[in-house]
Design a protein around this motif. Sequence first.
Motif, short mmCIF file in Angstrom:
data_model
loop_
_atom_site.label_atom_id
_atom_site.label_comp_id
_atom_site.label_asym_id
_atom_site.label_seq_id
_atom_site.Cartn_x
_atom_site.Cartn_y
_atom_site.Cartn_z
N ALA A 166 0.83 -1.21 0.00
CA ALA A 166 0.00 0.00 0.00
C ALA A 166 0.86 1.26 0.00
CB ALA A 166 -0.96 0.00 1.18
N ASP B 238 -8.65 -0.35 -1.04
CA ASP B 238 -7.93 0.65 -0.26
C ASP B 238 -8.30 2.05 -0.75
OD1 ASP B 238 -6.07 2.27 1.03
OD2 ASP B 238 -4.38 0.92 0.66
N HIS C 16 -6.94 -0.88 3.33
CA HIS C 16 -5.60 -0.38 3.63
C HIS C 16 -4.94 -1.19 4.74
CE1 HIS C 16 -2.47 2.61 3.30
NE2 HIS C 16 -2.48 2.83 4.60
#
Length: 430
Positions: free
Chosen positions: A274, A363, A395
């Motif tokens: 991420a 996310d 996330h």
Amino acid sequence: MLGAVGTTLLPVVSGCSAIETTDEQAVTTADKARVFIGNMDAGEFNKAHEHLTSKLQQRFTVDLLEKLWAGLEAQHGAYNQVTETEPTPIDDVDGVSVTIECADGTAQLGIATDDQTIVKFDNLADYSPPSYANQSAFTEHAVEVGPQSLPGTVSVPSDADSVPGVVLVHGSGSVDRDATLGPNKVFKDLAWGLASRGIAVLRYDKRTFTQDVPPADKTLETVTVTDAVAAVNRLADVPAVDPQRRIVVGHSLGAMATPRLLNRTDAIAGVMLAAHARPITDVVVDQVRHGRSVIDGTLTSQDKQEIKQLEQTFQQVKNGDIPDEQDVFDTPAAWWKSLLSYDQVATARELSVPLWIGQGGRDYQVSSEKDFQQWQTALSGESNVTFSLYEQLSHLLSPGRGPSLWAEYEYHDNVLAKLVTDLASWISMV
């Protein structure tokens, strides 16, 4: 007699039926909890709000109740029913623990009432280790990291000898070694999952978690890079770890910093989970826009004005018009400037060591369309880079449904097992 005067109808768990009580029967806290949950399930958030005391109404607005319910269903799937209510003290007030069954999991809410209203409302979710963690397969011991003596933990596979070792690098904020957020512990899941598969893992409390840092000193270099470099060096001293097989695994801000860390250490590979590719200011504006519009897809005129003001303030940061110590969006300008001056994509492009870039499709803090695709475009021709997209992940690297939102993090889940096994396999082959 059906329909007699003095009969009260209370919705049951599905929101489609009702139970009856008479004036002679006490309406229990459990009954009131079921009514409240029934209102939420029916989308009647104004009615749910009316059950709260005036003090709780200030804390839990109608909009917040709607987002908390959306977060529940994003994390655990569509609501099915209340399966159990158990007497439980809620902040020293007699109440009930309400077990909510959803399509993909369960949640527990705590509710306490007086004669008329709900006086306590809390999420009772606790952390629990993932099923893929075998706690008999590794041991843990305390370590200290760097000149700041940051407290840390090393998870070492049992009877290990010359195994690969990983350092976990945090995202933004004051984060502990487990990356605790609500009932979720992303780094504990990763550490225990990898250690169960023959990989040693060092995780540590972030500097901003353990001590005060002067505002002007809150930069990427000070609060992330310096300590992560020290952690990679400290990992080389762990007897079971092969010092020639140390790997950096960063999440969020730590992932964005990973290319710089690989330039500063002898780590042989890096994992970026991420990682944003765009300027941090663009990322945060999109986060705010998503948070304001996630429920109904629209922005109010006030939302638009506040977002415009945020964009103007960020432009002032870029222009150098705001002093380092002055807060911008609750964070010193020095921090924003330090991130804007670092080109993580260009730095990654210059690396020759193996990189594994992982991203969740749900996310909203780091976009799979805007950030992950930018990484793919910039590095697609590089033979040392592996890309992995997990469509259901938020996330926090846990699965869910529908649009993700911050309220999802209020409910417990673990890092996806497949991500952990994929990561362990990749590390073992590096």
